[in-house]
Design an enzyme around this catalytic site. Structure first.
Site, short mmCIF file in Angstrom:
data_model
loop_
_atom_site.label_atom_id
_atom_site.label_comp_id
_atom_site.label_asym_id
_atom_site.label_seq_id
_atom_site.Cartn_x
_atom_site.Cartn_y
_atom_site.Cartn_z
N GLY A 10 -8.31 9.52 -15.80
CA GLY A 10 -9.16 10.15 -14.78
C GLY A 10 -8.98 9.43 -13.46
O GLY A 10 -8.35 8.36 -13.39
N LEU A 11 -9.53 10.02 -12.42
CA LEU A 11 -9.40 9.47 -11.07
C LEU A 11 -9.99 8.06 -10.97
O LEU A 11 -10.83 7.68 -11.80
CB LEU A 11 -10.13 10.38 -10.08
CG LEU A 11 -9.56 11.80 -9.91
CD1 LEU A 11 -10.52 12.64 -9.07
CD2 LEU A 11 -8.18 11.78 -9.27
N LYS A 16 -14.21 5.69 -16.00
CA LYS A 16 -13.45 5.32 -17.21
C LYS A 16 -13.89 3.96 -17.78
O LYS A 16 -14.23 3.86 -18.95
CB LYS A 16 -11.94 5.24 -16.92
CG LYS A 16 -11.33 6.52 -16.38
CD LYS A 16 -9.84 6.36 -16.13
CE LYS A 16 -9.48 5.35 -15.07
NZ LYS A 16 -9.88 5.70 -13.69
N SER A 17 -13.87 2.94 -16.93
CA SER A 17 -14.16 1.58 -17.41
C SER A 17 -15.61 1.45 -17.86
O SER A 17 -15.90 0.80 -18.87
CB SER A 17 -13.90 0.56 -16.30
OG SER A 17 -12.58 0.68 -15.83
N SER A 82 -3.61 6.74 -15.20
CA SER A 82 -2.50 7.43 -15.91
C SER A 82 -2.37 8.87 -15.43
O SER A 82 -2.66 9.80 -16.18
CB SER A 82 -2.68 7.35 -17.43
OG SER A 82 -4.01 7.39 -17.87
S1 ADX Z 1 -2.28 3.89 -12.73
O1 ADX Z 1 -2.03 5.02 -11.82
O2 ADX Z 1 -1.12 2.98 -12.82
O3 ADX Z 1 -2.75 4.33 -14.07
P1 ADX Z 1 -4.38 1.93 -12.73
O4 ADX Z 1 -5.45 2.54 -13.56
O5 ADX Z 1 -3.51 0.89 -13.38
O6 ADX Z 1 -3.48 3.08 -12.05
O7 ADX Z 1 -5.02 1.22 -11.45
C1 ADX Z 1 -5.89 1.95 -10.64
C2 ADX Z 1 -6.81 1.05 -9.85
O8 ADX Z 1 -6.09 0.38 -8.83
C3 ADX Z 1 -7.87 1.88 -9.13
O9 ADX Z 1 -9.05 2.02 -9.89
C4 ADX Z 1 -8.11 1.12 -7.85
O10 ADX Z 1 -9.10 0.14 -8.07
C5 ADX Z 1 -6.80 0.40 -7.60
N1 ADX Z 1 -5.92 1.03 -6.59
C6 ADX Z 1 -5.39 0.39 -5.51
N2 ADX Z 1 -4.56 1.19 -4.83
C7 ADX Z 1 -4.54 2.39 -5.46
C8 ADX Z 1 -3.85 3.62 -5.23
N3 ADX Z 1 -3.01 3.78 -4.21
N4 ADX Z 1 -4.08 4.67 -6.09
C9 ADX Z 1 -4.93 4.49 -7.13
N5 ADX Z 1 -5.60 3.35 -7.40
C10 ADX Z 1 -5.42 2.29 -6.57
#
Ligand code: ADX
Length: 179
Positions: A10-11, A16-17, A82
């Site tokens: 999810g966004l 999620k956490s 994801s």
């Molecule tokens: S994922 O896209 O690779 O699955 P992941 O869940 O590990 O992302 O990390 C997301 C977290 O990184 C977000 O909750 C936010 O706190 C931080 N973040 C920093 N920059 C970004 C970005 N450009 N897009 C999304 N999340 C970001």
């Protein structure tokens, strides 16, 4: 022994956490590994950014660890944006190849709601262009088509959302004779 992977997608800021932590509290008798995107990115995925390539690398690393845990009959909870459908399907396959059960939980909080909440203040920065490649603003989020569970956080408390996931997990565990 069957392993279980509960994968929250999810966004950013969708919840999620928070729901994952609540779920953990509800399973005191099971040893569970939590792999949270924010935490993984400070260790295993340190240095990775948010390009498609880096996000995929991050998710496949998490998927690898999850499938190793599954291989030994463990239970793992993942909470990571994801954003790519194909990559989520790859980690599902990794878990299922190790005879694990993959439960995809889509925390379907809308972009509007996430912007409104903006818990970490990141949406404001993404909207002003200070942060690039931000999921939902300047980067894609591909919605799940076949998630086992869809969660609406505007209608239910984190507690109730965790309860819904727990019900599903317990139903599957009963199916496999795990009590
Ligand atoms: S994922 O896209 O690779 O699955 P992941 O869940 O590990 O992302 O990390 C997301 C977290 O990184 C977000 O909750 C936010 O706190 C931080 N973040 C920093 N920059 C970004 C970005 N450009 N897009 C999304 N999340 C970001």
């Amino acid at each position: 022994m069957v392993g279980y992977c509960i994968w929250f997608t999810g966004l950013s800021g969708s919840g999620k956490s928070t729901i994952a932590e609540k779920l953990l509290e509800k399973l005191p008798n099971i040893s569970i590994t939590i792999l949270d995107g924010d935490v993984v990115r400070t260790h295993l995925s340190k240095g990775l950014g948010f390009s498609k390539e880096d996000r995929d690398t991050n998710i496949l690393r998490i998927g690898f660890v999850a499938s190793e845990i599954i291989k030994h009959g463990g239970t793992v909870i993942v909470a990571a944006i994801s954003p790519y459908l194909e990559t989520r399907n790859k980690v599902r396959a990794m878990v299922e190849d190790n005879h694990g059960v993959f439960i995809e939980v889509w925390v379907a909080t809308s972009l509007e709601e996430c912007i409104k909440r903006d818990v970490k203040g990141l949406y404001a920065k993404a909207l002003s262009g200070e942060i690039k490649e931000f999921t939902g603003i300047s980067d894609p989020y591909e919605e799940p088509k076949d998630a086992e569970i869809v969660i609406f956080t505007t209608d239910f408390s984190p507690e109730e959302c965790a309860e819904k996931v727990l019900d599903c997990l317990n139903a599957v565990r009963n199916l496999f004779g795990d009590t």
